[in-house]
Write a protein that holds these residues in place. Structure first.
Motif, PDB file in Angstrom:
ATOM      1  N   UNK A  10       0.840  -1.205   0.000  1.00 13.47           N
ATOM      2  CA  UNK A  10       0.000   0.000   0.000  1.00 13.47           C
ATOM      3  C   UNK A  10       0.872   1.250   0.000  1.00 13.47           C
ATOM      4  N   UNK A  11       1.885   1.287   0.869  1.00 12.53           N
ATOM      5  CA  UNK A  11       2.746   2.464   0.972  1.00 12.53           C
ATOM      6  C   UNK A  11       3.563   2.667  -0.303  1.00 12.53           C
TER       7      UNK A  11
ATOM      8  N   UNK B 295      -0.492   6.143  -7.183  1.00 19.87           N
ATOM      9  CA  UNK B 295      -1.867   6.568  -6.938  1.00 19.87           C
ATOM     10  C   UNK B 295      -1.979   8.094  -6.999  1.00 19.87           C
ATOM     11  N   UNK B 296      -1.016   8.787  -6.382  1.00 20.58           N
ATOM     12  CA  UNK B 296      -1.075  10.246  -6.299  1.00 20.58           C
ATOM     13  C   UNK B 296      -0.644  10.925  -7.593  1.00 20.58           C
TER      14      UNK B 296
ATOM     15  N   UNK C  94       3.753  14.885  -1.031  1.00 21.39           N
ATOM     16  CA  UNK C  94       3.106  13.984  -0.078  1.00 21.39           C
ATOM     17  C   UNK C  94       3.953  12.738   0.129  1.00 21.39           C
ATOM     18  N   UNK C  95       3.643  12.011   1.180  1.00 20.01           N
ATOM     19  CA  UNK C  95       4.323  10.740   1.446  1.00 20.01           C
ATOM     20  C   UNK C  95       3.417   9.843   2.269  1.00 20.01           C
ATOM     21  N   UNK C  96       3.197   8.624   1.801  1.00 17.53           N
ATOM     22  CA  UNK C  96       2.393   7.662   2.569  1.00 17.53           C
ATOM     23  C   UNK C  96       3.129   7.335   3.862  1.00 17.53           C
TER      24      UNK C  96
ATOM     25  N   UNK D 257      -6.916   2.781  -5.436  1.00 17.93           N
ATOM     26  CA  UNK D 257      -6.419   1.702  -4.568  1.00 17.93           C
ATOM     27  C   UNK D 257      -7.294   0.450  -4.690  1.00 17.93           C
ATOM     28  N   UNK D 258      -8.589   0.637  -4.780  1.00 23.07           N
ATOM     29  CA  UNK D 258      -9.498  -0.503  -4.897  1.00 23.07           C
ATOM     30  C   UNK D 258      -9.212  -1.293  -6.165  1.00 23.07           C
ATOM     31  N   UNK D 259      -8.834  -0.589  -7.230  1.00 23.63           N
ATOM     32  CA  UNK D 259      -8.516  -1.263  -8.497  1.00 23.63           C
ATOM     33  C   UNK D 259      -7.207  -2.026  -8.408  1.00 23.63           C
ATOM     34  N   UNK D 260      -6.229  -1.453  -7.687  1.00 22.57           N
ATOM     35  CA  UNK D 260      -4.892  -2.061  -7.625  1.00 22.57           C
ATOM     36  C   UNK D 260      -4.767  -3.095  -6.499  1.00 22.57           C
TER      37      UNK D 260
END
Length: 266
Positions: free
Chosen positions: A29-30, A36-37, A45-47, A79-82
């Motif tokens: 995810x991270x 994603x962004x 930004x940074x997860x 995110x839901x797609x990946x």
């Protein structure tokens, strides 16, 4: 194409056995956040972390955080797609602008003992020959990462923690949905309605409940041998939860020690 699925399953099995599958999902995810962004926003930004399905993203300032709230639904959709089901919510943390980190010398990971190497090779020897090298390297990396951290992994999420389960997972264990799922899994180990860390928490609770039932049944079976089928059925469900497989005859070693000698068949 026919070998892609087996190889993924084999690697996933190694990670499950070492308690790190949930940690790997968080890492995915991270790592995916820049994609994603997008290039422009990923520079600002940074997860930061993923907790209970909530992804926390650190942003440059409050203005950027406000603007990103309008894109929250689009980010969640991507995110839901990946990675379906892993990210249910996004929250933005205001902090310093993301800066490139200075390169540091790679830290040497701890070496595995001969016994650890032997166990790892035995684990991979039944996989396809052309995949054994890849699986061996993946398993070795997992073990080295575990040895590098002084705290063993949480039995639920796999994150290193001085407490077992870790504090976030202790909170999960008290949630009604997790407790209901645990009750269902004690009866039907493969009928799941949750996913991710909540599911792992429910499995942990279910294993604890079944182990308690086994310990309670043991002295009764010694006095009343006709109760043996009940003990065997309970042990079978316990092992199915522990091993993640329906066929459990090869997993008797996972039973509590006091039960192994009594239960010749499960």
């Amino acid at each position: 194409m026919s070998r892609a699925r087996p190889s993924a399953e084999i690697v996933a099995k190694i990670l499950r056995q070492k308690g790190l599958s949930a940690g790997v999902q968080r890492g995915q995810v991270l790592a995916l956040w820049p994609e994603i962004a997008g290039p422009a926003l990923s520079e600002l930004t940074e997860a930061d972390r993923l907790e209970d399905g909530v992804l926390f993203v650190r942003v440059a300032d409050s203005v950027v955080a406000h603007q990103l709230t309008y894109l929250r639904e689009e980010f969640l959709k991507r995110y839901q797609e990946k990675l379906p089901g892993l990210v249910q919510e996004l929250r933005f943390l205001v902090g310093a602008e993301k800066k490139s980190k200075p390169k540091s010398k790679p830290v040497a990971l701890p070496k595995l003992s001969p016994e650890e190497e032997a166990r790892l090779r035995k684990l991979t020897e039944h996989s396809p020959q052309d995949l054994q090298g890849v699986i061996l390297r993946a398993g070795r990396a997992v073990l080295q990462k575990q040895k590098e951290n002084p705290h063993p992994p949480c039995p639920i999420c796999g994150a290193p923690s001085p407490e077992h389960p870790c504090k976030p997972c202790q909170k999960l264990l008290s949630e009604p949905a997790v407790q209901r799922e645990a009750g269902r899994l004690t009866r039907f180990p493969f009928k799941t309605r949750l996913e991710g860390d909540p599911l792992e928490a429910a499995r942990y609770l279910a294993r604890q409940k079944l182990e308690a039932q086994l310990r309670e049944l043991l002295p009764q079976v010694i006095q009343q041998p006709e109760l043996m089928p009940i003990l065997q059925d309970t042990a079978r469900r316990y092992l199915q939860l522990c091993a993640g497989e329906k066929e459990v005859r090869g997993h008797r070693h996972l039973l509590p020690e006091t039960l192994r000698s009594l239960l010749k068949e499960v």
